[in-house]
Structures are given as structure tokens and as C-alpha cells.
Design an enzyme around this catalytic site. Structure first.
Site, short mmCIF file in Angstrom:
data_model
loop_
_atom_site.label_atom_id
_atom_site.label_comp_id
_atom_site.label_asym_id
_atom_site.label_seq_id
_atom_site.Cartn_x
_atom_site.Cartn_y
_atom_site.Cartn_z
N HIS A 75 9.76 -40.86 -6.76
CA HIS A 75 9.30 -39.91 -7.79
C HIS A 75 8.02 -39.20 -7.36
CE1 HIS A 75 9.06 -38.85 -12.23
NE2 HIS A 75 7.92 -38.39 -11.75
N HIS A 81 6.84 -34.92 -7.43
CA HIS A 81 7.13 -33.49 -7.56
C HIS A 81 6.47 -32.78 -6.38
CE1 HIS A 81 8.41 -33.92 -11.84
NE2 HIS A 81 7.60 -34.97 -11.76
N HIS A 91 13.15 -37.80 -16.98
CA HIS A 91 11.84 -38.16 -17.50
C HIS A 91 11.97 -38.61 -18.96
CE1 HIS A 91 10.38 -36.22 -13.91
NE2 HIS A 91 9.11 -36.35 -14.27
N GLU A 128 7.34 -41.46 -21.36
CA GLU A 128 6.01 -41.16 -20.80
C GLU A 128 5.15 -40.61 -21.93
OE1 GLU A 128 3.88 -38.41 -17.33
OE2 GLU A 128 5.86 -37.89 -18.09
N ASP A 171 3.97 -39.50 -8.36
CA ASP A 171 4.17 -38.42 -9.33
C ASP A 171 3.65 -37.06 -8.83
OD1 ASP A 171 5.12 -37.29 -11.65
OD2 ASP A 171 3.63 -38.17 -12.97
N ASP A 172 2.37 -36.79 -9.04
CA ASP A 172 1.71 -35.56 -8.58
C ASP A 172 0.37 -35.98 -7.99
OD1 ASP A 172 3.51 -33.37 -9.97
OD2 ASP A 172 3.06 -34.85 -11.51
#
Length: 324
Positions: free
Chosen positions: A11, A13, A189, A192, A270-271
Site C-alpha cells: 500500500h 500511492h 480503502h 480509516e 501509504d504516502d
């Protein structure tokens, strides 16, 4: 220290993996002022809404196949140098269309970077095409139709990302039916920004193999038991969860409780530069802030490889490489 451990990630992006210094170089290339999104070498955002705006502004700085090849190769090289043997990157053809590059060229640019990283560092990687939830169900159906028809060998899965509090999961079931019929792996998603109900809705309406995040399932004991019983894999991103204030701190994060309850969990970034983290740091957090042993962390990495959207010969090679 976890530097000696092999790693895998399900995961991340890809635009969200852009280091601020790379964003600045791209901005100079295109004559864009980054003063509103980068300050003192860090991305500027306050909440999820402003984070998405900052993310989109960074994404707009990548406009050619070469730009995307550079981004993918840079990120995967960083992962490989930290001991990562496998990565799935979440990609959005909508970004390629927005900058006028087009979805096909967007994917080809990323694929070139992925192949270059594999040639140089040996890291295996795949792409998951994502629909953008806040663009609405019809837009996501179009993305699903594109993913189903554009059978790039490195595109092996489909995700739904974006503002989780907009639209019900049921509204996207048609899009997921399209990509399921095309043989793509499914993740979404949920759990969250929204509570346990969103995870339950995802299980009921999408039937995914994995849930992106899913950590707020901890609010419902029966749901946690269901996740464990059904073997659904959670792509957990602790650093992201703390940065976005899903949980106040690492001691209160539910990763340990989910793991102990028998839920299949994995570690992800994630980011990463937006949240001041990295995959290597997520492994360190698991060890030092959450008390996981090397063996337990290894088990999470094995879970990631078992749940990866790859063909079986590739999976067998990755599992064999885990302890070489």
C-alpha cells in the site's frame, strides 16, 4: 533495528511517494510555484481535505512518461536499498488524464521506472489501478472499465481511494464487479476516516481479498473476529494513521490488538514523505513503538507476499527469497 529484515509493501500511492526535493525539481522544470505546498522542505497540509489538495498539486508536477518513470524508479530504488523485495504501488490513471498525458502513457511511464528498478536492484513490483471515491460512482466505473480492458502485465489489482466519507460502498459495487470479472485482485480503502461499519460494508458489497487500512475494525469485536475467520488481509499504515489523527499515538494504535486477535496484517507507508515516514521506518515503529519481535514482523511480511496480487510462480520466488 529492523534493517536486516526483508520487507514487502502492498500500500503506497505513487504520487504520494514523491520526496519534497523531487517535487521542487519538477516544479522548477515546469515553472510552478510550490510556496503553498512545501515549506522548510516539508509538505504543508492540516487535515485530510488539505492533504488531498496538496497531494493533487504534487501529482500535477509529473506530466510526461519520463517524469513518471523517474518517480517509480526513485521510489522502488529507495525501497530496495532498505531490503524490500516486493512493492505494490497504487496508481491513478485519472492523474494521467488530468495533466494531458493520458492513461496509457501514464502507465507506460510508471512501468518503465518499475522495470528499470528491477533491472538495477532486483525489486519486484506491480501496479494497482485506483478509482477516486470523491469523483463519484460513474467515474469509478469508467476507471474500472479501463482497468479491465487495459491488461498491462504489471497491472494486477484494483483499489478505491479518496474521501471515504463520500458515497456508500454499495454505490461502487458495479465497478468492483467489472474488475473482479477481469481477474484483478481487489482491495478498498475502508476503516480509516470512517468507522467499523465501512469495513463491514466493504466485506459485504465488494468481497475484497484485502482492505486498505481497515484499522477501525477494532471498534467492533465481532467484525475483528470476522476478519480473522475470513482471512481478509489488512494493509496497515501506522505512520499515516497517526499523522491523519485516526489515532492519537502509537501506543493507542490497534495493530498489536489486531495481530493478537488473529487478523492477517501487513506494514505499509501509504504516502511516506507526506507523513514523515518510510517503509523502513514503519518496520522500526512496529518493533520499537509496538513491541513486535523480528519473528512477528517477518510473519507480517510473509502475509504481504501471500496476499500479493501476483501469479503463483512469482509468489513462490518471493517467499523463497524472504530468508535468503
Amino acid at each position: 533495528m529492523t534493517a536486516h529484515l526483508k520487507k514487502a509493501e502492498l500500500h503506497c500511492h505513487i504520487e504520494g511517494a514523491t520526496p519534497p526535493e523531487l517535487a521542487v525539481r519538477q516544479a522548477r522544470k515546469y515553472g510552478v510555484d510550490t510556496g503553498t505546498i512545501i515549506r522548510d522542505g516539508a509538505y504543508v497540509w492540516e487535515d485530510f481535505t488539505s492533504f488531498v489538495k496538496c497531494y493533487d498539486a504534487v501529482a500535477s508536477l509529473f506530466r510526461t512518461e519520463g517524469d513518471y518513470a523517474l518517480l517509480a524508479e526513485a521510489y522502488l530504488t529507495e525501497l530496495a536499498e532498505a531490503g524490500t523485495i516486493y512493492s505494490e504501488i497504487i496508481v491513478s490513471p485519472d492523474h494521467g488524464n488530468t495533466v494531458g498525458l493520458g492513461a496509457d502513457a501514464y502507465l507506460e511511464g510508471l512501468a518503465a521506472g518499475m522495470e528499470a528498478a528491477k533491472a538495477r536492484k532486483g525489486i519486484e513490483s506491480r501496479m494497482l489501478i485506483t478509482g477516486i471515491r470523491h469523483l463519484g460512482p460513474e467515474a469509478v466505473v469508467r476507471t474500472a472499465e479501463y482497468a479491465a480492458s487495459h491488461r498491462h502485465p504489471l497491472v494486477t489489482g484494483f483499489n478505491l481511494a479518496g474521501e471515504e466519507r463520500m458515497h456508500s460502498v454499495a454505490e461502487f459495487s458495479r465497478a468492483f464487479d467489472i474488475v473482479r470479472d477481469a481477474g484483478l485482485g481487489l482491495t478498498i480503502h475502508a476503516g480509516e476516516l470512517s468507522g467499523a461499519f465501512s469495513v463491514r460494508d466493504a466485506l459485504d458489497h465488494v468481497r475484497p481479498a484485502r482492505i486498505s487500512h481497515g484499522v477501525r475494525a477494532i471498534e467492533d469485536t465481532d467484525l475483528v473476529r470476522r476478519l480473522a475467520d475470513e482471512g481478509v488481509v489488512l494493509e496497515v499504515c501506522p505512520g499515516s494513521n497517526i499523522a491523519l489523527k485516526v489515532f492519537p499515538d502509537f501506543p493507542s494504535h490497534p495493530l498489536r490488538r489486531l495481530y493478537d486477535a488473529g487478523v492477517r496484517v501487513t506494514l505499509n507507508s501509504d504516502d511516506p514523505p507526506f507523513f514523515h515516514t518510510s517503509l523502513a521506518q514503519e518496520y522500526e515503529i512496529a518493533a520499537h513503538a509496538m513491541g513486535f519481535s523480528d519473528g512477528e514482523i517477518d510473519r507480517m511480511t510473509r502475509t504481504a507476499l501471500e496476499a500479493a496480487f501476483v501469479d503463483e510462480p512469482t509468489r513462490e520466488r518471493l517467499l523463497a527469497a524472504l530468508h535468503i
